[in-house]
Write a protein that holds these residues in place. Structure first.
Motif, PDB file in Angstrom:
ATOM      1  N   GLU A 225      73.584  33.609  23.286  1.00  0.00           N
ATOM      2  CA  GLU A 225      73.689  32.821  22.046  1.00  0.00           C
ATOM      3  C   GLU A 225      73.487  31.323  22.292  1.00  0.00           C
ATOM      4  OE1 GLU A 225      77.455  33.947  20.343  1.00  0.00           O
ATOM      5  OE2 GLU A 225      76.770  36.020  20.060  1.00  0.00           O
ATOM      6  N   VAL A 226      74.044  30.811  23.418  1.00  0.00           N
ATOM      7  CA  VAL A 226      73.965  29.343  23.609  1.00  0.00           C
ATOM      8  C   VAL A 226      72.725  28.880  24.367  1.00  0.00           C
ATOM      9  CG1 VAL A 226      76.418  28.773  23.410  1.00  0.00           C
ATOM     10  CG2 VAL A 226      75.496  29.389  25.633  1.00  0.00           C
ATOM     11  N   LEU A 227      72.134  29.793  25.159  1.00  0.00           N
ATOM     12  CA  LEU A 227      70.989  29.334  25.950  1.00  0.00           C
ATOM     13  C   LEU A 227      69.689  29.536  25.162  1.00  0.00           C
ATOM     14  CD1 LEU A 227      71.514  28.201  28.840  1.00  0.00           C
ATOM     15  CD2 LEU A 227      69.894  29.919  29.570  1.00  0.00           C
ATOM     16  N   ASN A 228      69.523  28.743  24.141  1.00  0.00           N
ATOM     17  CA  ASN A 228      68.298  28.831  23.345  1.00  0.00           C
ATOM     18  C   ASN A 228      67.525  27.520  23.479  1.00  0.00           C
ATOM     19  OD1 ASN A 228      69.459  26.942  21.503  1.00  0.00           O
ATOM     20  ND2 ASN A 228      70.660  28.622  20.631  1.00  0.00           N
ATOM     21  N   ILE A 229      66.301  27.532  22.986  1.00  0.00           N
ATOM     22  CA  ILE A 229      65.428  26.370  23.177  1.00  0.00           C
ATOM     23  C   ILE A 229      66.023  25.107  22.541  1.00  0.00           C
ATOM     24  CG2 ILE A 229      63.161  25.404  22.541  1.00  0.00           C
ATOM     25  CD1 ILE A 229      61.930  28.024  23.324  1.00  0.00           C
ATOM     26  N   ASP A 230      66.638  25.249  21.370  1.00  0.00           N
ATOM     27  CA  ASP A 230      67.237  24.070  20.711  1.00  0.00           C
ATOM     28  C   ASP A 230      68.286  23.419  21.610  1.00  0.00           C
ATOM     29  OD1 ASP A 230      65.714  24.315  18.495  1.00  0.00           O
ATOM     30  OD2 ASP A 230      67.219  25.387  17.307  1.00  0.00           O
ATOM     31  N   ASP A 234      67.992  19.888  23.728  1.00  0.00           N
ATOM     32  CA  ASP A 234      68.993  18.882  23.367  1.00  0.00           C
ATOM     33  C   ASP A 234      69.727  18.390  24.622  1.00  0.00           C
ATOM     34  OD1 ASP A 234      70.814  17.330  21.948  1.00  0.00           O
ATOM     35  OD2 ASP A 234      72.191  19.003  21.640  1.00  0.00           O
ATOM     36  N   VAL A 235      70.237  19.322  25.420  1.00  0.00           N
ATOM     37  CA  VAL A 235      71.048  18.945  26.586  1.00  0.00           C
ATOM     38  C   VAL A 235      70.219  18.192  27.629  1.00  0.00           C
ATOM     39  CG1 VAL A 235      72.238  19.963  28.589  1.00  0.00           C
ATOM     40  CG2 VAL A 235      72.782  20.737  26.293  1.00  0.00           C
ATOM     41  N   PHE A 236      68.992  18.664  27.860  1.00  0.00           N
ATOM     42  CA  PHE A 236      68.170  18.038  28.904  1.00  0.00           C
ATOM     43  C   PHE A 236      67.224  16.961  28.356  1.00  0.00           C
ATOM     44  CE2 PHE A 236      69.583  21.972  30.855  1.00  0.00           C
ATOM     45  CZ  PHE A 236      70.002  21.520  32.102  1.00  0.00           C
ATOM     46  N   GLU A 237      67.370  16.643  27.083  1.00  0.00           N
ATOM     47  CA  GLU A 237      66.554  15.611  26.427  1.00  0.00           C
ATOM     48  C   GLU A 237      65.058  15.851  26.656  1.00  0.00           C
ATOM     49  OE1 GLU A 237      68.292  11.955  27.833  1.00  0.00           O
ATOM     50  OE2 GLU A 237      70.236  12.469  26.997  1.00  0.00           O
ATOM     51  N   LEU A 238      64.651  17.093  26.363  1.00  0.00           N
ATOM     52  CA  LEU A 238      63.241  17.479  26.516  1.00  0.00           C
ATOM     53  C   LEU A 238      62.598  17.594  25.136  1.00  0.00           C
ATOM     54  CD1 LEU A 238      63.804  20.461  28.962  1.00  0.00           C
ATOM     55  CD2 LEU A 238      62.493  18.412  29.526  1.00  0.00           C
ATOM     56  N   SER A 239      61.275  17.442  25.096  1.00  0.00           N
ATOM     57  CA  SER A 239      60.610  17.710  23.822  1.00  0.00           C
ATOM     58  C   SER A 239      60.360  19.213  23.734  1.00  0.00           C
ATOM     59  CB  SER A 239      59.286  16.947  23.745  1.00  0.00           C
ATOM     60  OG  SER A 239      58.254  17.744  24.251  1.00  0.00           O
ATOM     61  N   LYS A 240      60.219  19.726  22.526  1.00  0.00           N
ATOM     62  CA  LYS A 240      60.020  21.170  22.355  1.00  0.00           C
ATOM     63  C   LYS A 240      58.711  21.633  23.010  1.00  0.00           C
ATOM     64  CE  LYS A 240      63.484  22.566  19.503  1.00  0.00           C
ATOM     65  NZ  LYS A 240      63.984  21.774  18.400  1.00  0.00           N
ATOM     66  N   ASP A 241      57.735  20.675  23.150  1.00  0.00           N
ATOM     67  CA  ASP A 241      56.456  21.020  23.779  1.00  0.00           C
ATOM     68  C   ASP A 241      56.634  21.487  25.219  1.00  0.00           C
ATOM     69  OD1 ASP A 241      55.185  20.360  21.557  1.00  0.00           O
ATOM     70  OD2 ASP A 241      54.419  18.419  22.225  1.00  0.00           O
ATOM     71  N   TYR A 242      57.747  21.083  25.834  1.00  0.00           N
ATOM     72  CA  TYR A 242      57.980  21.411  27.240  1.00  0.00           C
ATOM     73  C   TYR A 242      57.798  22.906  27.497  1.00  0.00           C
ATOM     74  CZ  TYR A 242      60.479  22.124  31.618  1.00  0.00           C
ATOM     75  OH  TYR A 242      60.813  22.509  32.882  1.00  0.00           O
ATOM     76  N   PHE A 243      58.234  23.739  26.544  1.00  0.00           N
ATOM     77  CA  PHE A 243      58.200  25.184  26.769  1.00  0.00           C
ATOM     78  C   PHE A 243      56.894  25.834  26.342  1.00  0.00           C
ATOM     79  CE2 PHE A 243      62.764  24.366  26.720  1.00  0.00           C
ATOM     80  CZ  PHE A 243      63.146  25.051  27.854  1.00  0.00           C
ATOM     81  N   LYS A 244      56.044  25.080  25.616  1.00  0.00           N
ATOM     82  CA  LYS A 244      54.870  25.701  25.009  1.00  0.00           C
ATOM     83  C   LYS A 244      53.982  26.378  26.036  1.00  0.00           C
ATOM     84  CE  LYS A 244      53.819  24.005  20.487  1.00  0.00           C
ATOM     85  NZ  LYS A 244      53.429  22.801  19.784  1.00  0.00           N
ATOM     86  N   LYS A 245      53.643  25.618  27.107  1.00  0.00           N
ATOM     87  CA  LYS A 245      52.698  26.134  28.083  1.00  0.00           C
ATOM     88  C   LYS A 245      53.271  27.328  28.850  1.00  0.00           C
ATOM     89  CE  LYS A 245      48.907  23.805  30.218  1.00  0.00           C
ATOM     90  NZ  LYS A 245      48.455  22.551  30.748  1.00  0.00           N
ATOM     91  N   ILE A 246      54.523  27.194  29.325  1.00  0.00           N
ATOM     92  CA  ILE A 246      55.070  28.300  30.105  1.00  0.00           C
ATOM     93  C   ILE A 246      55.265  29.538  29.246  1.00  0.00           C
ATOM     94  CG2 ILE A 246      56.125  27.184  32.126  1.00  0.00           C
ATOM     95  CD1 ILE A 246      58.740  27.093  30.658  1.00  0.00           C
ATOM     96  N   LYS A 247      55.561  29.326  27.967  1.00  0.00           N
ATOM     97  CA  LYS A 247      55.732  30.473  27.075  1.00  0.00           C
ATOM     98  C   LYS A 247      54.422  31.269  27.034  1.00  0.00           C
ATOM     99  CE  LYS A 247      57.087  31.398  22.307  1.00  0.00           C
ATOM    100  NZ  LYS A 247      55.920  31.283  21.439  1.00  0.00           N
ATOM    101  N   ASP A 248      53.305  30.552  26.877  1.00  0.00           N
ATOM    102  CA  ASP A 248      52.008  31.239  26.831  1.00  0.00           C
ATOM    103  C   ASP A 248      51.617  31.787  28.191  1.00  0.00           C
ATOM    104  OD1 ASP A 248      51.968  30.536  24.269  1.00  0.00           O
ATOM    105  OD2 ASP A 248      50.619  28.820  24.498  1.00  0.00           O
ATOM    106  N   LYS A 249      51.840  30.982  29.249  1.00  0.00           N
ATOM    107  CA  LYS A 249      51.331  31.365  30.568  1.00  0.00           C
ATOM    108  C   LYS A 249      52.155  32.467  31.221  1.00  0.00           C
ATOM    109  CE  LYS A 249      48.078  28.257  31.555  1.00  0.00           C
ATOM    110  NZ  LYS A 249      46.822  28.728  31.082  1.00  0.00           N
ATOM    111  N   ILE A 250      53.462  32.392  31.091  1.00  0.00           N
ATOM    112  CA  ILE A 250      54.287  33.348  31.834  1.00  0.00           C
ATOM    113  C   ILE A 250      54.895  34.406  30.931  1.00  0.00           C
ATOM    114  CG2 ILE A 250      56.270  33.656  33.383  1.00  0.00           C
ATOM    115  CD1 ILE A 250      55.916  30.790  34.273  1.00  0.00           C
ATOM    116  N   PHE A 251      55.687  33.959  29.961  1.00  0.00           N
ATOM    117  CA  PHE A 251      56.556  34.913  29.307  1.00  0.00           C
ATOM    118  C   PHE A 251      55.821  35.941  28.442  1.00  0.00           C
ATOM    119  CE2 PHE A 251      60.013  33.158  31.219  1.00  0.00           C
ATOM    120  CZ  PHE A 251      60.100  31.781  31.032  1.00  0.00           C
ATOM    121  N   LEU A 252      54.710  35.552  27.847  1.00  0.00           N
ATOM    122  CA  LEU A 252      54.034  36.516  26.984  1.00  0.00           C
ATOM    123  C   LEU A 252      53.213  37.534  27.768  1.00  0.00           C
ATOM    124  CD1 LEU A 252      52.948  34.410  23.881  1.00  0.00           C
ATOM    125  CD2 LEU A 252      54.937  35.875  24.189  1.00  0.00           C
TER     126      LEU A 252
END
Ligand SMILES: Nc1ncnc2c1ncn2[C@@H]1O[C@H](COP(=O)(O)OP(=O)(O)OP(=O)(O)O)[C@@H](O)[C@H]1O
Length: 254
Positions: A225-230, A234-252
């Motif tokens: 529940e707590v380990l989500n992208i939002d 927020d905690v690591f002060e990252l932009s949401k774009d940070y996950f875009k590439k790895i989401k496409d490259k690895i997780f999918l």
């Protein structure tokens, strides 16, 4: 072992490191603590272990305050693996792991048959046969890390507290360590608190998580529940774009 942390607050001098933290962990559960460098994760662990004192709040182990617990019993029940930096160890691997049996061996006594049996079992579990007679000083950082976690586990603790187990370990060995810990937790009902910087291990293996923020607020709850992208951005002060590439490259692709 159950641990309850209530309204925990800690200052270094005038600087508040964490404020009003509350959490609970039961036997058979893994709690991971995440957050940016310097946010106070190690300090929190040091307070749990009694190395540093809270300014406010209380910590209960099986409903008992730390100050009311016999410290010999406390250290038989709890194994702690600190961050390894540049330690110098003048032991071979097997003797190093045997040190974990100290609570059972007693002062000035020699290890008995059962102690050797427990050490050999752990050496096999961690796949350390090839290096068991090597000096600790001649191991890689990752090998040292594995040995220290093996040493913590060989005492059959009720709770393990580990500061950054992934340090120096390649992703395969990180997964191996978390898998071994997960098995131990579920089979032997050990509870485990881990400081970590790797969210993949957290998502795969932990039950509960605390995400500590620089502004002294925190998220706490079930990991899924707590380990989500939002919350991570927020905690690591990252932009949401940070996950875009790895989401496409690895997780999918898996
Ligand atoms: N003995 C000390 N006296 C004063 N300040 C300290 C002391 N030890 C640590 N600090 C400071 O307290 C803060 C929290 O440190 P801590 O080691 O708990 O962070 P952390 O979240 O574990 O960091 P990292 O992820 O880098 O390991 C840091 O800013 C650190 O510089």
């Amino acid at each position: 072992m159950n641990i309850k942390v209530k309204k925990a607050t800690f200052f270094y001098g005038k600087r508040c490191i964490f404020n009003n933290i509350n959490f609970e962990l039961n036997e058979g559960e893994m709690l991971t603590i995440l957050g940016p460098n310097g946010v106070g994760k190690t300090t929190l662990i040091k307070c749990l272990l009694g190395f540093s004192q809270l300014n406010q709040g209380n910590i209960f182990f099986d409903n008992k305050l730390y100050k009311d617990i016999n410290k010999k019993i406390f250290w038989k029940k709890i194994s702690y693996v600190p961050q390894i930096k540049e330690f110098n160890f003048s032991y071979d691997v097997k003797s190093m792991i045997m040190l974990g049996r100290n609570p059972y061996i007693g002062f000035m006594k020699m290890p008995e048959k059962n102690d050797h049996y427990e050490v050999e079992k752990i050496i096999e579990l961690f796949n350390l046969e090839k290096i068991k007679n090597k000096s600790m000083n001649n191991l890689s950082g990752g090998e040292k890390q594995m040995v220290l976690i093996a040493r913590a586990m060989v005492s059959n603790p009720e709770m393990m507290i580990i500061d950054e187990p992934e340090l120096n370990l390649d992703i395969s060995n990180q997964d191996k360590i978390f898998k071994i810990l997960n098995k131990l937790i579920k089979n032997k009902k050990v509870s485990c608190i881990i400081n970590t910087h790797n969210p993949i291990n957290v998502i795969k293996y932990s039950d509960l998580s605390i995400l500590m923020k620089k502004d002294l607020s925190y998220y706490y709850g079930k990991t899924n529940e707590v380990l989500n992208i939002d919350n991570i951005t927020d905690v690591f002060e990252l932009s949401k774009d940070y996950f875009k590439k790895i989401k496409d490259k690895i997780f999918l692709e898996v």
